[in-house]
Design a protein around this motif. Sequence first.
Motif, short mmCIF file in Angstrom:
data_model
loop_
_atom_site.label_atom_id
_atom_site.label_comp_id
_atom_site.label_asym_id
_atom_site.label_seq_id
_atom_site.Cartn_x
_atom_site.Cartn_y
_atom_site.Cartn_z
N HIS A 1 -18.82 -3.34 -42.02
CA HIS A 1 -20.29 -3.29 -41.91
C HIS A 1 -20.74 -2.94 -40.50
O HIS A 1 -21.85 -2.47 -40.31
CB HIS A 1 -20.90 -4.63 -42.35
CG HIS A 1 -20.63 -5.80 -41.45
ND1 HIS A 1 -21.46 -6.15 -40.43
CD2 HIS A 1 -19.61 -6.70 -41.41
CE1 HIS A 1 -20.99 -7.23 -39.83
NE2 HIS A 1 -19.86 -7.58 -40.40
N SER B 1 -15.27 -17.02 -34.14
CA SER B 1 -14.72 -17.14 -35.50
C SER B 1 -13.24 -17.54 -35.45
O SER B 1 -12.75 -18.24 -36.34
CB SER B 1 -14.88 -15.82 -36.26
OG SER B 1 -14.36 -14.75 -35.50
N ALA C 1 -12.95 -6.54 -35.70
CA ALA C 1 -14.39 -6.56 -35.98
C ALA C 1 -15.04 -5.28 -35.44
O ALA C 1 -16.00 -4.79 -36.02
CB ALA C 1 -15.04 -7.78 -35.36
N GLY D 1 -18.24 -11.68 -44.09
CA GLY D 1 -17.95 -11.08 -42.79
C GLY D 1 -16.49 -11.17 -42.40
O GLY D 1 -15.65 -11.74 -43.11
N THR D 2 -16.22 -10.60 -41.22
CA THR D 2 -14.88 -10.63 -40.66
C THR D 2 -14.50 -12.06 -40.27
O THR D 2 -13.33 -12.42 -40.23
CB THR D 2 -14.84 -9.65 -39.48
OG1 THR D 2 -14.96 -8.34 -40.04
CG2 THR D 2 -13.58 -9.74 -38.67
N THR D 3 -15.53 -12.89 -40.03
CA THR D 3 -15.29 -14.30 -39.73
C THR D 3 -14.36 -14.91 -40.79
O THR D 3 -13.37 -15.57 -40.44
CB THR D 3 -16.65 -15.05 -39.71
OG1 THR D 3 -17.42 -14.51 -38.64
CG2 THR D 3 -16.49 -16.54 -39.54
N HIS E 1 -13.05 -14.37 -30.26
CA HIS E 1 -14.39 -14.64 -30.77
C HIS E 1 -14.49 -16.05 -31.34
O HIS E 1 -13.48 -16.64 -31.73
CB HIS E 1 -14.69 -13.61 -31.88
CG HIS E 1 -16.06 -13.65 -32.43
ND1 HIS E 1 -16.34 -14.15 -33.68
CD2 HIS E 1 -17.24 -13.24 -31.92
CE1 HIS E 1 -17.64 -14.03 -33.92
NE2 HIS E 1 -18.21 -13.48 -32.86
N TYR F 1 -15.19 -5.88 -27.75
CA TYR F 1 -16.57 -5.45 -27.99
C TYR F 1 -16.88 -4.21 -27.16
O TYR F 1 -17.58 -3.30 -27.58
CB TYR F 1 -17.51 -6.59 -27.56
CG TYR F 1 -18.70 -6.80 -28.47
CD1 TYR F 1 -19.33 -5.72 -29.09
CD2 TYR F 1 -19.20 -8.07 -28.71
CE1 TYR F 1 -20.42 -5.91 -29.91
CE2 TYR F 1 -20.30 -8.27 -29.54
CZ TYR F 1 -20.91 -7.18 -30.13
OH TYR F 1 -22.00 -7.37 -30.94
N ASP G 1 -7.97 -9.04 -34.83
CA ASP G 1 -9.42 -9.07 -34.98
C ASP G 1 -9.91 -7.65 -34.75
O ASP G 1 -9.96 -7.17 -33.61
CB ASP G 1 -10.03 -10.03 -33.94
CG ASP G 1 -11.56 -9.99 -33.93
OD1 ASP G 1 -12.14 -9.11 -34.58
OD2 ASP G 1 -12.15 -10.85 -33.25
C1 LIG Z 1 -14.86 -9.75 -31.58
C2 LIG Z 1 -15.49 -10.26 -32.86
N1 LIG Z 1 -14.71 -10.82 -33.79
C3 LIG Z 1 -15.21 -11.28 -34.95
C4 LIG Z 1 -16.55 -11.18 -35.24
C5 LIG Z 1 -17.07 -11.71 -36.55
O1 LIG Z 1 -17.40 -10.65 -37.41
P1 LIG Z 1 -18.47 -10.82 -38.59
O2 LIG Z 1 -19.82 -10.84 -37.95
O3 LIG Z 1 -18.24 -9.63 -39.46
O4 LIG Z 1 -18.19 -12.11 -39.29
C6 LIG Z 1 -17.42 -10.59 -34.30
C7 LIG Z 1 -18.86 -10.48 -34.57
O5 LIG Z 1 -19.65 -10.01 -33.79
C8 LIG Z 1 -16.87 -10.13 -33.06
O6 LIG Z 1 -17.66 -9.57 -32.11
#
Ligand SMILES: Cc1ncc(COP(=O)(O)O)c(C=O)c1O
Length: 504
Positions: free
Chosen positions: A227, A119, A199, A91-93, A117, A173, A197
């Motif tokens: 994704h 992450s 995402a 993931g983006t995390t 977020h 978001y 970020d």
């Molecule tokens: C603003 C934001 N950054 C980062 C993430 C993390 O992304 P991922 O779920 O692809 O790891 C999310 C996930 O919902 C998010 O809303």
Amino acid sequence: MGKKEQNRMPLWEALCAYRAEGIIPFHVPGHKQGRGNPELEEKLGSTTLGIDLTCMEGLDNILNPLDVIREAQDLAAKSFRAEHAYFLVNGTTSGIQAMIMAVCAPGEKIIIPRNAHRSAISGLILSGVQPVYLQPEVDQRFGIAYGITPEDIERALLEHPDAKGVFVINPTYYGVAPDLAGIVEVAHSRDVPVLVDEAHGAHLCFHPELPPSAMEAGADLSAASTHKLTGSLTQSSLLLQQGSLVNPQRVKGVLNLTQTTSPSYILLASLDLARKQMALSGTRLLAATLRKAHWVRRQLSHLPGIELLEEKHIEGRPGCRYLDPTKITINVRQLGLSGQEVESILRHKYRIQVELSDLYNILLLLSIGDTWEMVQHLVASFQDLVTTWSKGGSISKFTRALPPLPDALVSPRDAFYGETKVVSLADAEGEISAEMIMAYPPGIPLICPGERFTRDIIDYIRILKAEGLVLQGTEDPHLEQVKVLTQNIVLVQKYRAFSEEVGS
Ligand SMILES: Cc1ncc(COP(=O)(O)O)c(C=O)c1O
């Protein structure tokens, strides 16, 4: 961007070639392309199991890509307007954590909005990087946090000239994007890299009506959830890079610290296929998505009791330069219902699942996957919902301004690893928090790990609780008690000594 070149799928083609050769697999994974688990093969499909392979000759290695993964990444870089692209399977995390670790060493500072977020907060804990938080503007009507401005960054960099990076969300978001090009200009004038970020912005560069992507705005690094808003499989994301402020070898080195040595080739192949789709057809597909989004917006905007977040709400507000129309935020307060109640009604009475809800709003995401039939059902359901389910009146509106940012005395990492005790919220003034306390709305932490409780913050939390707002982040679900550090003095001294050492 050459269409002919983007028609290729180097990784997918290599996986197909391996299968076609009929190679006998004396290697992992143990299901041996489905032979070892017929039920798994029957349920997930023989193609999926057939390409569930591992790093080997002809399939390259994610830790040091030189062959087909490298070619697929290079095609992704071109298509997403970057100089380098790195495939991510966590993931983006994992991309956000890697960006922070690539740019800052333990104890160094990063400028970061308070509504980042989790992450990003985990990235701070893993790296030992010290945040300089910026409080974003909050829209009291919708109860949501917006972005930050170039002026915020200018001020923060003047106060913290030793900051090693600027972290930005593009878009939030709810689809609100800041003046990212302006932020990049300010940061780059001091040679400070900008990490984004993205995402919720992987689709941005494929249509001119959408806000500019991080790479288009000149940012250095961007973690993009392909994704979420393009067509790859859940967990597959991209880390994008350009410019000379961050060394690509350093980014690769950091990714190799945390990336699995057994990446899913199913996820990697989905990145290759999704990149081809967006490169060749992204603009056309997004034009169709935008047409549906505008149609839904027009239909819903006439309905009584609901209000959509539109351009007019963000115009001229700090931190709000653009709105992505495919993210539809609907304020439902005037129905006399909370966002959570509307989410539940939509799910159980109309078979519709929203992306998220909070006290005042629900959020609908439209993407290249939506059909006219789906959006027509959505609009018809809403037309019925506002007459059948409206309770009339308005749920309470919380207008008190957020309390001032508390002092950060200990890094999030030291707070995470520190020895803790539990105290009642009422007695927490002066203690250093080991937890984050987050209020929805607006999704901004009131206190982060390592910050000191003030009377203002304690009073604010009590008012929110009395208003019935959702508070998250503490071990105690009722938030009567909070976890604080026991070794305040030792940790503060340790942190100060470390900061001075880094600064000298
Ligand atoms: C603003 C934001 N950054 C980062 C993430 C993390 O992304 P991922 O779920 O692809 O790891 C999310 C996930 O919902 C998010 O809303």
